[in-house]
Design an enzyme around this catalytic site. Structure first.
Site, PDB file in Angstrom:
ATOM      1  N   ARG A 146       0.842  -1.202   0.000  1.00 52.22           N
ATOM      2  CA  ARG A 146       0.000   0.000   0.000  1.00 52.22           C
ATOM      3  C   ARG A 146       0.874   1.246   0.000  1.00 52.22           C
ATOM      4  O   ARG A 146       0.637   2.192  -0.753  1.00 52.22           O
ATOM      5  CB  ARG A 146      -0.900   0.038   1.247  1.00 52.22           C
ATOM      6  CG  ARG A 146      -2.044  -0.943   1.279  1.00 52.22           C
ATOM      7  CD  ARG A 146      -2.875  -0.681   2.526  1.00 52.22           C
ATOM      8  NE  ARG A 146      -3.977  -1.631   2.669  1.00 52.22           N
ATOM      9  CZ  ARG A 146      -3.897  -2.759   3.355  1.00 52.22           C
ATOM     10  NH1 ARG A 146      -2.753  -3.086   3.929  1.00 52.22           N
ATOM     11  NH2 ARG A 146      -4.936  -3.554   3.453  1.00 52.22           N
ATOM     12  N   ILE A 147       1.872   1.243   0.873  1.00 48.83           N
ATOM     13  CA  ILE A 147       2.731   2.415   0.981  1.00 48.83           C
ATOM     14  C   ILE A 147       3.585   2.566  -0.265  1.00 48.83           C
ATOM     15  O   ILE A 147       3.719   3.668  -0.810  1.00 48.83           O
ATOM     16  CB  ILE A 147       3.607   2.320   2.239  1.00 48.83           C
ATOM     17  CG1 ILE A 147       2.721   2.297   3.490  1.00 48.83           C
ATOM     18  CG2 ILE A 147       4.592   3.481   2.294  1.00 48.83           C
ATOM     19  CD1 ILE A 147       3.464   1.947   4.760  1.00 48.83           C
ATOM     20  N   THR A 216      11.613   2.963   5.874  1.00 46.92           N
ATOM     21  CA  THR A 216      10.482   3.300   6.744  1.00 46.92           C
ATOM     22  C   THR A 216       9.613   2.070   6.963  1.00 46.92           C
ATOM     23  O   THR A 216       8.502   2.193   7.480  1.00 46.92           O
ATOM     24  CB  THR A 216       9.617   4.411   6.121  1.00 46.92           C
ATOM     25  OG1 THR A 216       9.157   3.981   4.829  1.00 46.92           O
ATOM     26  CG2 THR A 216      10.393   5.711   5.970  1.00 46.92           C
ATOM     27  N   ALA A 217      10.110   0.896   6.583  1.00 49.64           N
ATOM     28  CA  ALA A 217       9.309  -0.330   6.635  1.00 49.64           C
ATOM     29  C   ALA A 217       9.592  -1.096   7.921  1.00 49.64           C
ATOM     30  O   ALA A 217       8.926  -0.893   8.944  1.00 49.64           O
ATOM     31  CB  ALA A 217       9.576  -1.184   5.402  1.00 49.64           C
ATOM     32  N   ARG A 218      10.569  -1.972   7.901  1.00 46.07           N
ATOM     33  CA  ARG A 218      10.952  -2.755   9.074  1.00 46.07           C
ATOM     34  C   ARG A 218      12.470  -2.906   9.096  1.00 46.07           C
ATOM     35  O   ARG A 218      13.094  -3.142   8.055  1.00 46.07           O
ATOM     36  CB  ARG A 218      10.299  -4.147   9.041  1.00 46.07           C
ATOM     37  CG  ARG A 218       8.799  -4.147   9.199  1.00 46.07           C
ATOM     38  CD  ARG A 218       8.374  -3.746  10.607  1.00 46.07           C
ATOM     39  NE  ARG A 218       6.933  -3.862  10.823  1.00 46.07           N
ATOM     40  CZ  ARG A 218       6.053  -2.898  10.597  1.00 46.07           C
ATOM     41  NH1 ARG A 218       6.485  -1.724  10.138  1.00 46.07           N
ATOM     42  NH2 ARG A 218       4.765  -3.088  10.833  1.00 46.07           N
ATOM     43  N   GLU A 246      14.562  -2.121  17.718  1.00 45.04           N
ATOM     44  CA  GLU A 246      13.979  -0.798  17.875  1.00 45.04           C
ATOM     45  C   GLU A 246      13.513  -0.710  19.327  1.00 45.04           C
ATOM     46  O   GLU A 246      12.593  -1.431  19.720  1.00 45.04           O
ATOM     47  CB  GLU A 246      12.780  -0.676  16.940  1.00 45.04           C
ATOM     48  CG  GLU A 246      12.370   0.731  16.599  1.00 45.04           C
ATOM     49  CD  GLU A 246      11.276   0.765  15.535  1.00 45.04           C
ATOM     50  OE1 GLU A 246      10.148   1.143  15.906  1.00 45.04           O
ATOM     51  OE2 GLU A 246      11.536   0.393  14.383  1.00 45.04           O
ATOM     52  N   HIS A 265      11.023   6.116  14.422  1.00 43.82           N
ATOM     53  CA  HIS A 265       9.772   5.566  13.874  1.00 43.82           C
ATOM     54  C   HIS A 265       8.678   6.630  13.814  1.00 43.82           C
ATOM     55  O   HIS A 265       7.572   6.464  14.350  1.00 43.82           O
ATOM     56  CB  HIS A 265       9.308   4.369  14.711  1.00 43.82           C
ATOM     57  CG  HIS A 265       8.507   3.376  13.925  1.00 43.82           C
ATOM     58  ND1 HIS A 265       8.517   2.025  14.196  1.00 43.82           N
ATOM     59  CD2 HIS A 265       7.658   3.534  12.874  1.00 43.82           C
ATOM     60  CE1 HIS A 265       7.708   1.394  13.352  1.00 43.82           C
ATOM     61  NE2 HIS A 265       7.185   2.299  12.536  1.00 43.82           N
ATOM     62  N   ILE A 266       8.977   7.714  13.100  1.00 40.59           N
ATOM     63  CA  ILE A 266       8.041   8.839  13.029  1.00 40.59           C
ATOM     64  C   ILE A 266       7.215   8.864  11.747  1.00 40.59           C
ATOM     65  O   ILE A 266       6.303   9.688  11.624  1.00 40.59           O
ATOM     66  CB  ILE A 266       8.779  10.183  13.157  1.00 40.59           C
ATOM     67  CG1 ILE A 266       9.713  10.432  11.961  1.00 40.59           C
ATOM     68  CG2 ILE A 266       9.544  10.257  14.472  1.00 40.59           C
ATOM     69  CD1 ILE A 266      10.297  11.831  11.927  1.00 40.59           C
TER      70      ILE A 266
END
Length: 307
Positions: A146-147, A216-218, A246, A265-266
């Site tokens: 989706r992203i 920005t995923a994992r 994290e 993680h923003i």
């Protein structure tokens, strides 16, 4: 339209932030024994067989956040519960953040900011940085999630070449080829056994000199030890919103490397953005009350390819 009966399963601070006064316009909040829908969010416990045994009226789970793997158990699927997620609403701020970082990376904004602070004098930008800018650059999107798909949409107005690598997407490029071809690479794949450390030392070495890697995923998508080694050469830059683990231990080199932008993680929904998740979930409750299918369903089969 009658109000559907829901039980809230999320951190106690979330309902007000997610829904405001709108929740009580759409739903009646009841206990588990009466509820027809679990309205879940961050902090929801696993919905296991023992818990479901107390919920004879339960028909669906509407998650006012992204991933459902942490609380939707096999017992939910065996019970035949419908599942919906607000992952699409959470995709928007991640895609916006990624777009901003891609454009800034091609402009060498972070690198030039560091240099300017160090030198405290004029920089001959034309002579020293002849290749910066976004015109004609190549951006690689790893994962047509989706992203990932939304990032591709947001990039369309710009004079950029965009490549996508995804094993489920027909016509996508091979990952190795993408890494070698791109000025910026942004990761949007799910964290699965098959994607763990998909960017290992060999693949990180394929990145062009001066390239920027955005995650920005994992954190598990990258072999972090190999990434640190590559970054310590100064050859590439990285924008890391997620890491493994994290939060990083205090002694991690990633805190101090000058070619790393490290954020806690923003990218996902924060602050006022969480209201978008709430609105998505409430819209699903309204659809359910009208006897309509969910707009954002999740099936058991989906779990093999989503975060």
């Amino acid at each position: 339209m009658s109000r559907v009966e829901v039980v809230l399963m999320m951190r106690p601070d979330l309902p007000e932030r997610l829904f405001g006064d709108r929740l009580h316009e759409v739903a009646a909040v009841v206990d588990l024994e009466r509820a027809e829908i679990v309205l879940s969010g961050w902090g929801c416990p696993p919905l296991d067989a023992e818990l479901l045994a107390r919920a004879s009226n339960l028909r669906a789970i509407v998650h006012a956040a992204g991933g459902v793997k942490g609380h939707v158990t096999d017992a939910c699927w065996e019970r035949g519960l419908l599942v919906s997620t607000a992952a699409g609403a959470n995709a928007e701020p991640v895609a916006e953040y990624t777009l901003a970082r891609i454009l800034l990376a091609n402009k060498a904004a972070d690198r030039l900011s560091r240099t300017y602070r160090q030198r405290r004098e004029a920089i001959d930008l034309i002579a020293a940085y002849p290749e910066i800018g976004n015109f004609g650059k190549t951006v690689g999107i790893v994962g047509a999630s989706r992203i990932g798909r939304r990032v591709v949409e947001l990039l369309r107005p710009f004079d950029l070449r965009v490549l996508v690598s995804d094993p489920y997407l027909e016509g996508s490029v091979e990952l190795d080829d993408l890494l070698q071809a791109c000025d910026v690479v942004s990761l949007h794949a799910p964290s699965l056994p098959s994607t763990r450390h998909m960017l290992d030392a060999r693949r990180l070495a394929l990145l062009r000199d001066g390239a920027t890697l955005i995650n920005t995923a994992r954190g598990a998508l990258i072999d972090q030890d190999a990434l640190v080694a590559e970054l310590q050469t100064g050859r590439i830059d990285a924008v890391l919103d997620v890491t493994e683990p994290e939060v990083l231990p205090a002694g991690s080199p990633l805190y101090d490397l000058p070619n790393v932008v490290l954020t806690p993680h923003i990218a996902g929904a924060l602050g006022v953005e969480v209201r978008r998740l709430g609105e998505s979930a409430l819209a699903e409750l309204e659809r359910y009350a009208r006897g309509e299918p969910f707009a954002h369903p999740v099936t058991r089969a989906d779990l093999d390819r989503i975060a």
